[in-house]
Scaffold this motif. Structure first.
Motif, PDB file in Angstrom:
ATOM      1  N   PHE A  25      10.826 -42.627  43.876  1.00 39.23           N
ATOM      2  CA  PHE A  25       9.823 -41.507  44.359  1.00 39.23           C
ATOM      3  C   PHE A  25       8.564 -42.159  43.487  1.00 39.23           C
ATOM      4  CE2 PHE A  25       7.671 -37.929  42.765  1.00 39.23           C
ATOM      5  CZ  PHE A  25       7.518 -37.028  43.677  1.00 39.23           C
ATOM      6  N   LEU A  26       8.591 -42.619  42.461  1.00 40.43           N
ATOM      7  CA  LEU A  26       7.316 -42.917  41.741  1.00 40.43           C
ATOM      8  C   LEU A  26       6.787 -44.070  42.202  1.00 40.43           C
ATOM      9  CD1 LEU A  26       8.458 -42.349  38.061  1.00 40.43           C
ATOM     10  CD2 LEU A  26       6.820 -40.985  39.328  1.00 40.43           C
ATOM     11  N   ALA A  27       7.642 -45.175  42.508  1.00 40.27           N
ATOM     12  CA  ALA A  27       6.988 -46.409  43.295  1.00 40.27           C
ATOM     13  C   ALA A  27       6.076 -46.199  44.459  1.00 40.27           C
ATOM     14  CB  ALA A  27       7.852 -47.390  43.562  1.00 40.27           C
ATOM     15  N   LEU A  28       6.503 -45.132  45.334  1.00 37.94           N
ATOM     16  CA  LEU A  28       5.714 -44.844  46.495  1.00 37.94           C
ATOM     17  C   LEU A  28       4.571 -43.968  46.345  1.00 37.94           C
ATOM     18  CD1 LEU A  28       9.064 -44.627  48.890  1.00 37.94           C
ATOM     19  CD2 LEU A  28       7.534 -46.375  48.693  1.00 37.94           C
ATOM     20  N   ARG A  29       4.427 -43.404  44.931  1.00 34.03           N
ATOM     21  CA  ARG A  29       3.365 -42.560  44.920  1.00 34.03           C
ATOM     22  C   ARG A  29       2.575 -42.949  43.790  1.00 34.03           C
ATOM     23  NH1 ARG A  29       7.496 -40.275  46.637  1.00 34.03           N
ATOM     24  NH2 ARG A  29       7.421 -38.419  48.161  1.00 34.03           N
ATOM     25  N   ILE A  30       2.916 -43.908  42.933  1.00 37.92           N
ATOM     26  CA  ILE A  30       1.986 -44.035  41.781  1.00 37.92           C
ATOM     27  C   ILE A  30       0.743 -44.856  41.916  1.00 37.92           C
ATOM     28  CG2 ILE A  30       2.959 -46.274  40.750  1.00 37.92           C
ATOM     29  CD1 ILE A  30       3.709 -44.490  38.306  1.00 37.92           C
ATOM     30  N   VAL A  31       0.661 -45.819  43.042  1.00 34.81           N
ATOM     31  CA  VAL A  31      -0.458 -46.517  43.375  1.00 34.81           C
ATOM     32  C   VAL A  31      -0.925 -45.679  44.431  1.00 34.81           C
ATOM     33  CG1 VAL A  31      -1.101 -49.009  44.065  1.00 34.81           C
ATOM     34  CG2 VAL A  31       1.323 -48.594  43.272  1.00 34.81           C
ATOM     35  N   PRO A  32      -2.583 -46.210  44.091  1.00 35.67           N
ATOM     36  CA  PRO A  32      -3.682 -45.301  44.922  1.00 35.67           C
ATOM     37  C   PRO A  32      -3.696 -46.112  46.221  1.00 35.67           C
ATOM     38  CG  PRO A  32      -4.532 -46.265  43.086  1.00 35.67           C
ATOM     39  CD  PRO A  32      -3.114 -46.606  42.734  1.00 35.67           C
ATOM     40  N   GLU A  55       1.272 -29.539  54.741  1.00 34.61           N
ATOM     41  CA  GLU A  55       2.370 -29.411  55.685  1.00 34.61           C
ATOM     42  C   GLU A  55       3.514 -30.338  54.922  1.00 34.61           C
ATOM     43  OE1 GLU A  55       3.730 -30.430  59.830  1.00 34.61           O
ATOM     44  OE2 GLU A  55       1.878 -29.644  59.831  1.00 34.61           O
ATOM     45  N   TRP A  56       3.215 -31.341  54.334  1.00 39.28           N
ATOM     46  CA  TRP A  56       3.966 -32.139  53.802  1.00 39.28           C
ATOM     47  C   TRP A  56       4.200 -32.051  52.440  1.00 39.28           C
ATOM     48  CZ3 TRP A  56       7.406 -34.825  56.727  1.00 39.28           C
ATOM     49  CH2 TRP A  56       7.162 -35.104  57.939  1.00 39.28           C
ATOM     50  N   GLY A  57       3.302 -31.172  51.638  1.00 39.79           N
ATOM     51  CA  GLY A  57       3.387 -30.937  50.475  1.00 39.79           C
ATOM     52  C   GLY A  57       2.694 -31.976  49.575  1.00 39.79           C
ATOM     53  N   LEU A  58       1.869 -32.826  50.305  1.00 35.67           N
ATOM     54  CA  LEU A  58       1.322 -33.733  49.451  1.00 35.67           C
ATOM     55  C   LEU A  58       0.082 -33.599  48.794  1.00 35.67           C
ATOM     56  CD1 LEU A  58       1.900 -36.563  52.169  1.00 35.67           C
ATOM     57  CD2 LEU A  58       3.206 -36.130  50.123  1.00 35.67           C
ATOM     58  N   ASP A  59      -0.250 -32.103  48.765  1.00 39.78           N
ATOM     59  CA  ASP A  59      -1.445 -31.747  48.173  1.00 39.78           C
ATOM     60  C   ASP A  59      -1.164 -31.150  46.784  1.00 39.78           C
ATOM     61  OD1 ASP A  59      -0.217 -29.877  49.511  1.00 39.78           O
ATOM     62  OD2 ASP A  59      -2.061 -28.684  50.020  1.00 39.78           O
ATOM     63  N   ARG A  60       0.311 -31.023  46.577  1.00 38.68           N
ATOM     64  CA  ARG A  60       0.673 -30.536  45.389  1.00 38.68           C
ATOM     65  C   ARG A  60       0.743 -31.457  44.418  1.00 38.68           C
ATOM     66  NH1 ARG A  60       5.779 -28.585  48.326  1.00 38.68           N
ATOM     67  NH2 ARG A  60       6.666 -27.934  46.340  1.00 38.68           N
ATOM     68  N   PRO A  61       0.822 -30.755  43.108  1.00 42.21           N
ATOM     69  CA  PRO A  61       0.708 -32.078  41.994  1.00 42.21           C
ATOM     70  C   PRO A  61       1.881 -32.642  42.005  1.00 42.21           C
ATOM     71  CG  PRO A  61       0.539 -29.547  41.120  1.00 42.21           C
ATOM     72  CD  PRO A  61       0.346 -29.709  42.453  1.00 42.21           C
ATOM     73  N   ILE A  62       1.738 -33.866  41.306  1.00 38.11           N
ATOM     74  CA  ILE A  62       3.062 -34.749  41.431  1.00 38.11           C
ATOM     75  C   ILE A  62       4.471 -34.322  40.881  1.00 38.11           C
ATOM     76  CG2 ILE A  62       2.811 -36.260  39.426  1.00 38.11           C
ATOM     77  CD1 ILE A  62       3.298 -38.553  41.764  1.00 38.11           C
ATOM     78  N   HIS A  63       4.021 -33.478  39.745  1.00 42.27           N
ATOM     79  CA  HIS A  63       5.448 -33.180  39.194  1.00 42.27           C
ATOM     80  C   HIS A  63       6.008 -31.915  40.100  1.00 42.27           C
ATOM     81  CE1 HIS A  63       2.341 -30.304  37.531  1.00 42.27           C
ATOM     82  NE2 HIS A  63       3.079 -29.369  37.925  1.00 42.27           N
TER      83      HIS A  63
END
Lengths: 335, 284
Positions: A25-32, A55-63
């Motif tokens: 999960f982190l590997a795919l999100r941590i890098v800009p 819609e994909w919930g990607l605007d929410r904070p990472i936690h």
């Protein structure tokens, strides 16, 4: 092996699985500039992009994303493909069985050939055979699967026309999907045409993988056999007047086979990882292709889901090998 | 099948090991090719000559030409640079990081050891190729990212071995002696642990170099490595697969180059192991 050890391993298991999922999960999100970003960047319209992100919930904070991801993962929900909208559970049902089938058949090939060659080499103590086994073993770990696969395609498919170039079954052959394990499905439904075509397609990829690891199995079998042939119970068996053949195959092989079983159990996990490479060559519709397509399409739920599932299987496989070990070898039961 | 008469023990043959020498020789040749590629071929590896497409091997083009009329030999020569750079850089990185983690864990023991090694266990819960692919999927393709990916997939390997050996070394008499003379901490590591760790790590590094080469070529084959404009063996095999009907030689030669390079490093590694690590002699 003590009960305590087994319990420790079992308690540790969910922790490893959780950590593997979190790492993915982190590997795919941590890098800009990660996959998510680039999916968003493909959309020219800003409003559309924001709609998609929410819609994909990607605007929410990472936690929050992480909490949502974990809570669905625990329920066995791996999410939905971004590019096709198909739930991952269905994609995995379609793609996992072909990969497991290929890995298992390859494993059977390498075990059968490897053990036979190893036993003969140990029993005859033939120098020539020993040398071939060693060479084959080193060659096997040195040849890249993707290349030997292509060489085999050129020889057996393009030039000799013995085997199909790619795919899992000839187009146009109808078959019913029940478990999606083609061998099982074809036997259940009695569909011998489909089974024949499937086996034809399976032969080259399975041989490419199986043959390259057979040398290693042979080498291990040989050295295990040579060790076992020197121990007391083998001497006892011989002094009882048993025939050499019975000593070799009944007394020695049964004990020499243990490290081979371990190797092959671990090998199965490695094969799942290597599937990404082999499946690409043979256009085998497995989980490796799914992952690669996911990466190329920047479909991160697919990437995430496939990596997590393969890592889970890998971890479970290693655990099973570890725990089965004392069952095969009673001497290890109490430590 | 003829079964030999039972022997009391296996004879250990003392033999001159030719294979490590051959391996070392070939590997030196690959390094030579990488360094002096421009002097070894008159062709530019990227020059497109449409009139010379799909030529089979000949005197002018010993390995033939590809679908853009590029000389395959030139591309194989230049392509050795990519695999060598990736391999050496990633092994160096993994040795440095993994080795440090392992020595630290083995030296410190206790809780630090536990935490570090559990971390390594988690990294080992992915098959190596998969971990590398995950990292590339995260960072994006490219030479540097491929190196980072390979480093990460190999760190646990180095860490485990370094830790096991460090623990062994720490139990030796000379450590006790050194400690009683006031030796401690970093000094003990530099003076006693590292020199004793070195032979094993050299063997391990050589073995992992072969793994790094094969991971590198696999990533490039999958299109997850270097930019397609850079000549690379894995990429060339992937191009060659498209051309199996028209020009099978395009993929054959770079694939053979990968195989021979990895093979030579494996032979070299086996030889080094026999020399430097008597305990592991004949094992594997």
């Amino acid at each position: 092996m003590s009960l305590r050890y087994v319990l420790e391993r079992l308690i540790w298991l969910p922790v490893v699985l959780w950590a593997a999922a979190t790492l993915t999960f982190l590997a795919l999100r941590i890098v800009p500039g990660n996959p998510i970003q680039s999916v968003a960047n493909q959309m020219l319209d800003r409003a559309a992009m924001e709609r998609a992100l929410s819609e994909w919930g990607l605007d929410r904070p990472i936690h929050e994303q992480y909490a949502a991801f974990m809570s669905s993962l625990v329920r066995g929900d791996f999410g939905v493909s971004m590019s096709s909208g198909v739930p991952l559970s269905r994609l995995l049902f379609e793609r996992l069985p072909p990969t497991i089938e290929l890995a298992l058949v390859a494993l059977v090939i390498s075990t059968v050939i490897g053990v036979i060659a190893g036993v003969i080499s140990a029993a005859t103590r033939s120098r020539w055979l020993d040398y071939s086994v060693r060479t084959f073993a080193v060659l096997g770990v040195s040849i890249p699967w993707f290349w030997i696969a292509i060489v085999m395609i050129v020889i057996f498919s393009v030039n000799l026309g013995w085997a199909p170039v790619s795919g899992r079954i000839r187009a146009g052959i109808a078959y019913e999907t029940i478990t999606n394990f083609m061998i099982i499905d074809c036997i259940i439904t009695g569909n011998w045409t489909a089974l024949g075509s499937f086996l034809q397609h399976l032969t080259l990829p399975a041989l490419a993988i199986g043959l390259t690891s057979a040398g290693f199995v042979a080498r291990l079998t040989r050295s295990a056999m040579l060790d076992v042939l020197r121990v007391d119970y083998v001497r006892t068996a011989r002094s009882k007047g048993l025939r050499e053949r019975r000593v070799v195959y009944w007394h020695a092989l049964r004990n020499a086979i243990i490290p081979v079983i371990t190797l092959q159990g671990l090998q199965f996990g490695a094969l799942l990882g290597g599937a990404v490479v082999t499946e690409r060559v043979f256009s085998w519709p497995g989980v490796g292709r799914l992952l690669l397509d996911g990466i190329l399409r920047r479909d991160y739920p697919v990437v995430q889901g496939t990596i997590i599932v393969v890592a889970f299987i890998y971890v479970l496989m290693n655990l099973i090998v570890d725990l089965l070990y004392p069952l095969v070898d009673p001497r290890l039961r109490y430590r | 099948m003829e079964l030999a008469a039972p022997l009391p023990a296996v004879k250990r043959r003392r033999q001159i090991d030719l294979l490590p020498i051959l391996g070392g020789g070939f590997f030196a040749l690959v390094i030579f090719a990488a360094v002096f590629a421009p002097f070894l071929t008159p062709y530019d590896p990227n020059k497109i000559t449409i009139t010379a497409r799909f030529q089979p091997p000949s005197l002018a083009h010993p390995f033939g030409t590809d679908d853009f009329g590029r000389d395959v030999l030139a591309r194989v020569l230049y392509g050795s640079r990519t695999i060598l750079i990736t391999g050496f850089a990633s092994v160096a990185g993994a040795l440095l990081i993994g080795g440090s983690v392992g020595v630290a864990a083995g030296f410190a023991g206790g809780r630090a050891d536990n935490v570090l090694m559990r971390l390594m266990d988690i990294m080992l819960s992915f098959p190596a190729v998969l971990l590398a692919i995950l990292i590339v999927a995260s960072l994006g393709a490219g030479l540097v990212n491929a190196i980072v990916a390979i480093i990460f997939s190999m760190i646990p390997n180095f860490a485990r071995i370094a830790r096991a050996r460090t623990i062994q070394i720490m139990e030796e008499q000379f450590i006790l002696a050194s400690r009683s003379l006031g030796g401690y901490g970093i000094w003990l590591i530099l003076r006693h642990v590292l020199p004793n760790l070195a032979p094993l790590m050299i063997v391990q590094t050589t073995a992992m170099l072969a793994v790094a080469f094969s991971l590198s070529s696999a990533l490039n084959f999958l299109g997850l490595g270097v930019d397609p404009s850079i000549p690379d063996w894995g990429l060339m095999v992937s191009d060659g697969q498209r051309l199996i009907f028209d020009a099978p030689h395009v993929g054959f030669f770079p694939g053979a180059a990968i195989t021979l390079t990895i093979l030579s490093v494996n032979f070299l590694g086996d030889g080094l192991r026999d020399r430097l690590d008597p305990a592991m002699r004949g094992a594997r």
